[in-house]
Scaffold this active site. Structure first.
Site, PDB file in Angstrom:
ATOM      1  CB  VAL A   1      -4.003  -0.122  -3.034  1.00 25.95           C
ATOM      2  CG1 VAL A   1      -4.706   1.225  -2.916  1.00 25.95           C
ATOM      3  CG2 VAL A   1      -4.919  -1.149  -3.681  1.00 25.95           C
ATOM      4  CE1 TYR A   2       2.572   3.495   1.605  1.00 25.10           C
ATOM      5  CE2 TYR A   2       4.071   1.897   0.617  1.00 25.10           C
ATOM      6  CZ  TYR A   2       3.848   3.030   1.386  1.00 25.10           C
ATOM      7  OH  TYR A   2       4.922   3.692   1.937  1.00 25.10           O
ATOM      8  CG  LEU A   3       4.209  -0.364  -3.744  1.00 24.11           C
ATOM      9  CD1 LEU A   3       4.795  -1.595  -4.420  1.00 24.11           C
ATOM     10  CD2 LEU A   3       5.322   0.501  -3.165  1.00 24.11           C
TER      11      LEU A   3
ATOM     12  CE  LYS B   1       4.432   7.253   0.106  1.00 18.67           C
ATOM     13  NZ  LYS B   1       4.241   8.330   1.123  1.00 18.67           N
TER      14      LYS B   1
END
Length: 218
Positions: A128-130, A133
């Protein structure tokens, strides 16, 4: 020169504030907690109490008025859940960019992550983070009103910086001390010839200033 940093109490941001203040720049950093103020003052930066998860574009733009450059170095941080990856790492980055456009601050540097990709698949928090971003990077890079540079460091360490890096469009995987990320950011803020570039950063053998000049075409 006045530089405004989102995520002003982050580990990279505090290092960057010290570097910019040492160059004689006027530096301000957004913080969410008043008790973080002294750490920013110690780094030579003016603390600005502002929560990017609840602020409006107008509120953020008001604090960006008169700035020469804006740096997005905020992040939900390790231990945060998937929802905050979206509200901070994606939404706050988009809000900050929109506010910079509104305030007329063209120079815009984003601290992203190696592997950031809006099409990244997976349901783990890091996936989810990647994706978050990547979505933020895609949004910022579509704004013609900004002279943006996106920096994607490899795995971050707290080792002492060496001042030697590899900075290219594609470096491959690797690690990088936070000291060296901050040093590269300090150079990028000043180097508008890197506008329009998305750069990966890992430890290497090239001095920071030389590496930045090289990608800038100098």
């Amino acid at each position: 020169m006045r530089i405004v940093i989102a995520g002003g109490h982050g580990q990279i941001a505090l290092r960057l504030e010290r570097l910019l203040a040492a160059r004689g720049y006027e530096v301000a950093g957004f913080i969410r907690k008043a008790e973080q103020s002294d750490d920013l003052r110690e780094a030579g930066a003016e603390p600005v109490l502002l929560d990017l998860e609840s602020a409006s574009t107008e509120e953020v733009a008001a604090h960006l008025q008169g700035a020469d450059a804006a740096v997005f170095a905020a992040g939900a941080g390790p231990g945060s859940g998937a929802s905050r990856k979206e509200t901070v790492d994606r939404d706050a980055a988009i809000l900050f960019a929109d506010a910079a456009v509104r305030a007329g601050v063209r120079r815009h540097v984003v601290v992203s992550s190696m592997g950031a990709d809006p099409a990244h698949e997976g349901d783990e928090v890091f996936d989810v983070y990647l994706r978050a971003k990547g979505e933020a990077d895609a949004y910022v890079s579509g704004l013609d009103a900004l002279d943006w540079t996106i920096l994607r460091p490899g795995s971050l360490t707290n080792d002492a910086g060496t001042g030697l890096v590899r900075l290219e469009a594609h470096t491959g995987r690797g690690s990088i001390p936070r000291d060296d990320v901050a040093a590269v950011l300090a150079e990028l803020v000043d180097t508008t010839a890197t506008a329009g570039l998305t750069l990966e950063l890992v430890s290497g053998s090239t001095p920071v200033s030389v590496a930045v000049k090289s990608v800038a075409g100098n």
